[in-house]
Design a protein around this motif. Structure first.
Motif, PDB file in Angstrom:
ATOM      1  N   ARG A  67      13.446   0.591  -5.725  1.00 21.28           N
ATOM      2  CA  ARG A  67      14.677   0.836  -6.470  1.00 21.28           C
ATOM      3  C   ARG A  67      14.749   2.284  -6.949  1.00 21.28           C
ATOM      4  O   ARG A  67      15.800   2.923  -6.879  1.00 21.28           O
ATOM      5  N   SER A  68      13.641   2.817  -7.413  1.00 20.02           N
ATOM      6  CA  SER A  68      13.636   4.176  -7.966  1.00 20.02           C
ATOM      7  C   SER A  68      13.941   5.238  -6.913  1.00 20.02           C
ATOM      8  O   SER A  68      14.379   6.341  -7.247  1.00 20.02           O
ATOM      9  N   TYR A  69      13.712   4.914  -5.635  1.00 21.94           N
ATOM     10  CA  TYR A  69      13.977   5.869  -4.556  1.00 21.94           C
ATOM     11  C   TYR A  69      15.360   5.705  -3.934  1.00 21.94           C
ATOM     12  O   TYR A  69      15.919   6.677  -3.400  1.00 21.94           O
ATOM     13  N   GLY A  91      -0.432   7.817  -5.603  1.00 20.03           N
ATOM     14  CA  GLY A  91       0.701   7.962  -6.509  1.00 20.03           C
ATOM     15  C   GLY A  91       1.452   9.264  -6.365  1.00 20.03           C
ATOM     16  O   GLY A  91       2.362   9.555  -7.147  1.00 20.03           O
ATOM     17  N   SER A  92       1.127  10.066  -5.351  1.00 21.95           N
ATOM     18  CA  SER A  92       1.777  11.377  -5.210  1.00 21.95           C
ATOM     19  C   SER A  92       1.949  11.734  -3.738  1.00 21.95           C
ATOM     20  O   SER A  92       0.987  11.705  -2.964  1.00 21.95           O
ATOM     21  N   CYS A  93       3.198  12.053  -3.362  1.00 26.28           N
ATOM     22  CA  CYS A  93       3.496  12.457  -1.987  1.00 26.28           C
ATOM     23  C   CYS A  93       4.475  13.613  -1.984  1.00 26.28           C
ATOM     24  O   CYS A  93       5.140  13.893  -2.986  1.00 26.28           O
ATOM     25  N   GLU A  94       4.583  14.276  -0.833  1.00 31.11           N
ATOM     26  CA  GLU A  94       5.457  15.443  -0.687  1.00 31.11           C
ATOM     27  C   GLU A  94       6.298  15.285   0.581  1.00 31.11           C
ATOM     28  O   GLU A  94       5.771  14.920   1.640  1.00 31.11           O
ATOM     29  N   ALA A 147       0.829  -1.207   0.000  1.00 32.55           N
ATOM     30  CA  ALA A 147       0.000   0.000   0.000  1.00 32.55           C
ATOM     31  C   ALA A 147       0.862   1.255   0.000  1.00 32.55           C
ATOM     32  O   ALA A 147       0.545   2.244  -0.678  1.00 32.55           O
ATOM     33  N   LYS A 148       1.959   1.221   0.742  1.00 29.34           N
ATOM     34  CA  LYS A 148       2.869   2.373   0.766  1.00 29.34           C
ATOM     35  C   LYS A 148       3.374   2.703  -0.635  1.00 29.34           C
ATOM     36  O   LYS A 148       3.387   3.869  -1.052  1.00 29.34           O
ATOM     37  N   TYR A 149       3.791   1.677  -1.377  1.00 25.35           N
ATOM     38  CA  TYR A 149       4.324   1.931  -2.721  1.00 25.35           C
ATOM     39  C   TYR A 149       3.236   2.405  -3.671  1.00 25.35           C
ATOM     40  O   TYR A 149       3.504   3.192  -4.582  1.00 25.35           O
ATOM     41  N   SER A 150       2.003   1.960  -3.471  1.00 21.70           N
ATOM     42  CA  SER A 150       0.911   2.471  -4.304  1.00 21.70           C
ATOM     43  C   SER A 150       0.658   3.941  -4.004  1.00 21.70           C
ATOM     44  O   SER A 150       0.383   4.731  -4.912  1.00 21.70           O
ATOM     45  N   MET A 151       0.754   4.331  -2.739  1.00 25.95           N
ATOM     46  CA  MET A 151       0.566   5.719  -2.354  1.00 25.95           C
ATOM     47  C   MET A 151       1.679   6.606  -2.886  1.00 25.95           C
ATOM     48  O   MET A 151       1.459   7.754  -3.274  1.00 25.95           O
ATOM     49  N   LEU A 152       2.898   6.060  -2.932  1.00 22.64           N
ATOM     50  CA  LEU A 152       4.044   6.856  -3.380  1.00 22.64           C
ATOM     51  C   LEU A 152       4.068   7.047  -4.887  1.00 22.64           C
ATOM     52  O   LEU A 152       4.196   8.173  -5.381  1.00 22.64           O
ATOM     53  N   CYS A 153       3.974   5.939  -5.649  1.00 18.30           N
ATOM     54  CA  CYS A 153       4.237   6.077  -7.089  1.00 18.30           C
ATOM     55  C   CYS A 153       3.603   5.011  -7.971  1.00 18.30           C
ATOM     56  O   CYS A 153       3.680   5.129  -9.198  1.00 18.30           O
ATOM     57  N   LYS A 154       3.007   3.963  -7.398  1.00 18.30           N
ATOM     58  CA  LYS A 154       2.466   2.880  -8.221  1.00 18.30           C
ATOM     59  C   LYS A 154       1.022   2.580  -7.834  1.00 18.30           C
ATOM     60  O   LYS A 154       0.724   1.546  -7.231  1.00 18.30           O
ATOM     61  N   ARG A 199      15.304   8.916  -0.952  1.00 22.07           N
ATOM     62  CA  ARG A 199      14.981   7.721  -0.176  1.00 22.07           C
ATOM     63  C   ARG A 199      14.108   8.038   1.030  1.00 22.07           C
ATOM     64  O   ARG A 199      13.395   7.161   1.540  1.00 22.07           O
ATOM     65  N   MET A 200      14.135   9.259   1.481  1.00 27.04           N
ATOM     66  CA  MET A 200      13.330   9.637   2.641  1.00 27.04           C
ATOM     67  C   MET A 200      11.831   9.483   2.377  1.00 27.04           C
ATOM     68  O   MET A 200      11.042   9.353   3.315  1.00 27.04           O
ATOM     69  N   TYR A 201      11.434   9.482   1.093  1.00 22.30           N
ATOM     70  CA  TYR A 201      10.025   9.256   0.782  1.00 22.30           C
ATOM     71  C   TYR A 201       9.544   7.884   1.265  1.00 22.30           C
ATOM     72  O   TYR A 201       8.358   7.700   1.549  1.00 22.30           O
ATOM     73  N   LEU A 202      10.467   6.928   1.362  1.00 26.09           N
ATOM     74  CA  LEU A 202      10.095   5.578   1.786  1.00 26.09           C
ATOM     75  C   LEU A 202       9.693   5.524   3.258  1.00 26.09           C
ATOM     76  O   LEU A 202       9.222   4.495   3.737  1.00 26.09           O
ATOM     77  N   ASN A 203       9.880   6.634   3.967  1.00 24.92           N
ATOM     78  CA  ASN A 203       9.466   6.690   5.366  1.00 24.92           C
ATOM     79  C   ASN A 203       7.983   7.022   5.523  1.00 24.92           C
ATOM     80  O   ASN A 203       7.507   7.217   6.651  1.00 24.92           O
ATOM     81  N   LEU A 204       7.252   7.078   4.420  1.00 25.22           N
ATOM     82  CA  LEU A 204       5.815   7.359   4.497  1.00 25.22           C
ATOM     83  C   LEU A 204       5.141   6.450   5.524  1.00 25.22           C
ATOM     84  O   LEU A 204       5.213   5.228   5.432  1.00 25.22           O
ATOM     85  N   GLY A 205       4.519   7.059   6.531  1.00 25.68           N
ATOM     86  CA  GLY A 205       3.805   6.308   7.561  1.00 25.68           C
ATOM     87  C   GLY A 205       4.672   5.722   8.653  1.00 25.68           C
ATOM     88  O   GLY A 205       4.160   5.265   9.675  1.00 25.68           O
TER      89      GLY A 205
END
Length: 333
Positions: A216-218, A314-317, A186-193, A229-235
């Motif tokens: 990999r893309s992050y 698919g979009s985060c800040e 779910a995290k990866y769907s929220m970020l970009c997929k 890579r800090m985007y992967l800390n979502l949640g």
């Protein structure tokens, strides 16, 4: 077989194939010149898979030993870490030898950290046995242990030689254990997929491949978690505090599910997906106390903490906020 190249450090491949476990030794041999392999696993995984893995490694020419610990986040600590280092020394491992992490994220963290620090670095391989570790923690090189003050406060960035994923092993997971991995999906769907939310659960190879392709893309170009890579800390800031608050009786996947629900402002598509996989989305704790625990998060810099804010599927800040503002931003009061 599906293969994904991770161009970080010296670079390594993730191999995804059903039945891979029984011939994992040849893939470890293809990337390792050592003579000894220390297999690290928790008690449950040891009973299921350690014999298969050791036999395959021995068929490939390795001498093997197995370090078995009780398993679980409560044992991701200095005592287990030191015991593993002593076992490696007793096995007379040298720098060309290999540590094989056979298990979930906790095992990967401990084994990777021991490999990073023993003799200032020996090789290691990840063989994840949970969905969560297949889709996330086995790739990227983060490893470490917990302190009483918080999770993952001691560790290193240390990349594996390869990652070997056999989706067949997921058949032995309980439904409760399996569902944890879907929080990371779910995290990866929220970020970009966003399309990951619609991939059927039976298409495990696709779920693993697409999740790791997102990761990999992050991480490529940001091994040490200082930029993208800090985007992967979502949640995760909320999740790690929830785990600590529960004395690690709440699993990482369930804590992350709640963290994602909060960060999405309880978006219908996100929460429906999480709940359909048996994951919780409700926050039933003292939020003021939770924010105090977040102050020990390793992403804090002085009076600031980095948050990943959800803008839509698919979009985060990425945003830096003051610690004093954390409660109002997350919980609205």
């Amino acid at each position: 077989m599906r293969k994904l190249r991770i161009n970080i450090g010296k670079g390594y491949d993730v191999l995804i194939e059903r039945g891979l476990l029984s011939h994992c030794g040849k893939y470890v041999r293809s990337v390792s010149r050592g003579t000894r392999a220390m297999v690290v696993c928790g008690e449950t995984v040891s009973g299921l898979y350690s014999d298969t893995v050791r036999q395959s490694l021995e068929n490939a020419g390795f001498l093997t030993e197995c370090f078995v610990y009780p398993g679980g986040e409560k044992h991701k600590n200095a005592d287990t870490y030191i015991a593993l280092l002593n076992a490696m020394a007793d096995f007379h491992m040298c720098r060309s030898d290999c540590v094989v992490a056979l298990g979930g994220g906790v095992t990967g963290d401990i084994a990777g950290f021991a490999a990073a620090s023993y003799m200032r670095g020996v090789s290691f391989v990840q063989i994840p046995t949970t969905l969560l570790s297949m889709v996330d923690s086995s790739v990227g090189g983060k490893c470490g242990i917990d302190l009483s003050a918080g999770k993952n406060l001691v560790g290193a960035f240390y990349q594996p030689l390869t990652v070997l994923c056999d989706p067949d092993v997921l058949s032995t997971l309980s439904p409760d254990g399996l569902c944890d991995g879907y929080a990371e999906v779910a995290k990866y769907s929220m970020l970009c997929k966003p399309n990951l939310l619609s991939v059927p659960d039976c298409e495990t190879e696709e779920i693993v491949y697409e999740s790791l392709d997102a990761k990999r893309s992050y991480i490529e170009g940001d091994e040490r978690d200082e930029g993208m890579r800090m985007y992967l800390n979502l949640g995760h800031t909320i999740a790690h505090a929830l785990e600590k608050q529960s004395d690690f009786t709440l699993s990482h996947g369930k804590a992350l599910s709640i963290g994602l629900a909060v960060m999405s402002r309880y978006a219908d598509d996100v929460c429906t997906y999480l709940r359909s996989h048996g994951l919780p989305t409700e926050l039933n704790v003292d939020t003021q106390e939770l924010c105090k625990l977040m102050m020990n998060d390793k992403k804090r810099r002085g009076d600031d903490v980095s948050l990943v804010l959800y803008k839509g599927l698919g979009s985060c800040e990425l945003k830096t906020v003051k610690c004093s503002e954390l409660h109002s931003i997350l919980f609205g009061n």
